[in-house]
Structures are given as C-alpha cells and as structure tokens.
Design an enzyme around this catalytic site. Sequence first.
Site, short mmCIF file in Angstrom:
data_model
loop_
_atom_site.label_atom_id
_atom_site.label_comp_id
_atom_site.label_asym_id
_atom_site.label_seq_id
_atom_site.Cartn_x
_atom_site.Cartn_y
_atom_site.Cartn_z
N LYS A 1 41.71 50.05 44.71
CA LYS A 1 41.02 49.77 43.44
C LYS A 1 40.00 50.87 43.14
O LYS A 1 39.85 51.30 41.99
CB LYS A 1 40.35 48.39 43.50
CG LYS A 1 41.36 47.25 43.55
CD LYS A 1 40.76 45.93 44.00
CE LYS A 1 41.85 44.87 44.18
NZ LYS A 1 41.34 43.60 44.74
N GLN B 1 35.80 40.99 47.05
CA GLN B 1 37.13 40.95 47.67
C GLN B 1 37.27 39.73 48.58
O GLN B 1 36.42 39.49 49.44
CB GLN B 1 37.36 42.26 48.46
CG GLN B 1 38.74 42.38 49.06
CD GLN B 1 39.85 42.48 48.02
OE1 GLN B 1 39.72 43.15 47.01
NE2 GLN B 1 40.96 41.77 48.25
N ASP C 1 37.70 39.92 37.72
CA ASP C 1 38.72 39.33 38.58
C ASP C 1 39.10 37.93 38.10
O ASP C 1 40.05 37.33 38.59
CB ASP C 1 38.18 39.26 40.02
CG ASP C 1 39.15 39.85 41.02
OD1 ASP C 1 40.15 40.45 40.59
OD2 ASP C 1 38.91 39.71 42.23
#
Length: 290
Positions: A54, A98, A121
Amino acid sequence: MSARILDGKALATEVRARIADDVARLTAEHGVRPGLAAVIVGDDPASQVYVGMKHRASEAAGMRSEQHVLPADTAQEDLESLVRQLNDDDAVDGILVQLPLPDHLDSRAVQELIVPAKDVDALNPYTAGRLAIGDPTFLSCTPYGVLELLAHAGVETSGANVVIVGRSNLVGRPLSVMLTLKGRDATVTLAHSRTRDLAGVCRGADVIVAAAGQIGLVTADMVRPGAVVIDVGTNRGEDGKLVGDVAFDEVAEVAGAITPVPGGVGPMTVTMLLQNTLEAARARRGLPQR
Ligand code: NDP
C-alpha cells in the site's frame, strides 16, 4: 479453457495511472497532495507485506504515505491516541489500521475512532451503516475492487443472480449490500458455512464471488456454463504458493469469465484504497469528485 480471464493486474495498472494523473492535477491546481497514514502493530509478516504494498502504491501514485509501526505490546490507549493524532493531522487524508491487531487490542474500538472523513478502509461501523442505508460513503476496498472488475468486464449486475460465498464484514457482507443498492440492482444470495446445498445455490448464479478462504471450495460442477466467477480467496497452498477459493483449471472450462489468483482481485483492493484516499482528499477540502 473457455473462460475469459479478468486481468485484475492490468486493470489495476490502468486505474492507478488515472489516479496518478488526478493526484498530479490536484497538487498542481490546489496544492493538495493526498496523504495516507498506515498503522501497523506488531510484526505479523503478512501485514508487513500488505502495508508495504500500500505504501509503494500510494507513493507511485504521487501521494504522501506515512507508516506508523508500533510494537506488539502497544497498549490500547497508546494506539487510540495515535489514531486521534492522525484524525487531527490536516496532512492526513486517509487512515488505515492494518488488521489483524494483536489479541489484547480491541480493533472495533479503534475502527470506531477513525473519523468518517478519513475512513478510507471503510471499516468504521458508521461508514458501514451509511452504506447499508444507501447514503454516499467510502466503499470497502476489496468489494469496491470486485465491482470495478465486473464493470470493466461489462458484466450487467441489474437483475443478475449473484451468489457470494462468505459473509465477513470485510468482504462478503459489504459486497452484498453494494450489489443490492439501487443502480446495481442484483439479486444477491449471501452464502456461508451453514448454507444448505452450496453447490445447488451456486448453480443458480449468473455471478459467483468466492470469499471464504477455503482452497478449492468452488468446483466446476457448482458453476453454470457461462457464469462469471470472481475469486477473492487468498490462501497459501501446501507449496507456499498463493491460491484462491476456486478450482481454477476446471472452473475455467465452464465459466464465461474468471479472475485468477494471484492477479485478480488482490491488485484491485490496493487500487481502490488509493481511489478512496484521493476522494477523501477532495471531499475534505470541498472539491468536487471527478
Ligand atoms: P473470514 O474468515 O472472515 O470469513 C470467511 C467466510 O466464509 C465466513 O462467512 C464463513 O462462514 C465462510 N465460509 C468458510 N468456509 C465455508 C464453506 N466451506 N462454505 C461456505 N462458506 C464458508 O474471511 P475474509 O472474508 O476475511 O476473507 C475471505 C478470503 O478472502 C480469505 O482467503 C482472505 O485471505 C481473502 N481476502 C482477500 C482479499 C484480497 O484483496 N484479495 C482481501 C480480503 C480477504 P461463517 O460466517 O458461517 O463462518
């Protein structure tokens, strides 16, 4: 093999080039360089690989990318304090924590803390709620990538029977919501481990999306000839290689179109994170989306 291969890697390259152009224009015209902040706790190797991907992808698109690596024994309050700091940092447009977090941490509480305007996200329950009632919001990256793959392949979702195998909050459930919204208009069956006669259910599908995390779950006898098969599964085979949930070779003989693993949904997931970050940067400054 008769199926058309839906090449997610090629599509991702195309979409990322467009995002990079948009970022360059945003920077030139408004002095805005979209910024993505990734938080990683502990040293889970897979998480490090994902965050690294990412990071590289956002920098390649001309964005600002920062990584916050915290030790595995980080306290909940310290993690939350970092998220609050990122919420308040004007240079940060998107925040990504994450997963998975170490067991002692409450990931739901952390996700709830991310301000919706930076929730690229799309895992904050507020974001998921807006999606569920059809209000504009960030779309979670993997389902968003699946939608883009279907659209690019010219697959008509309106009126189509779509079977999604897997009901997680990360993939299956949000995808089922997105596909049933007005405008996409699919008829969705959300299957899971308690579904009776999964093979029969899948045989009724125009589109099958496999997102169960089970190697070889979808076999040729479950696929109607000509159906579109999207494989979200990302599993490690016995030889350590990446494999999906679909028995690719045999299903490719009957399906009309199929995504490979790797090179299907995976590259699109990262791409849609960039897209969300770009959208966040524009929206936070009141600039129109293009
Ligand atoms: P979860 O483990 O959270 O959910 C799996 C889902 O699949 C559950 O709903 C489960 O049912 C269902 N399931 C499991 N086994 C079966 C079965 N035999 N028959 C029917 N349903 C079954 O997984 P995720 O959603 O997080 O991930 C799914 C897969 O997608 C994984 O391989 C993951 O690595 C991959 N993935 C890939 C991404 C990408 O970018 N390509 C991104 C995110 C995930 P139940 O609810 O009843 O337990």
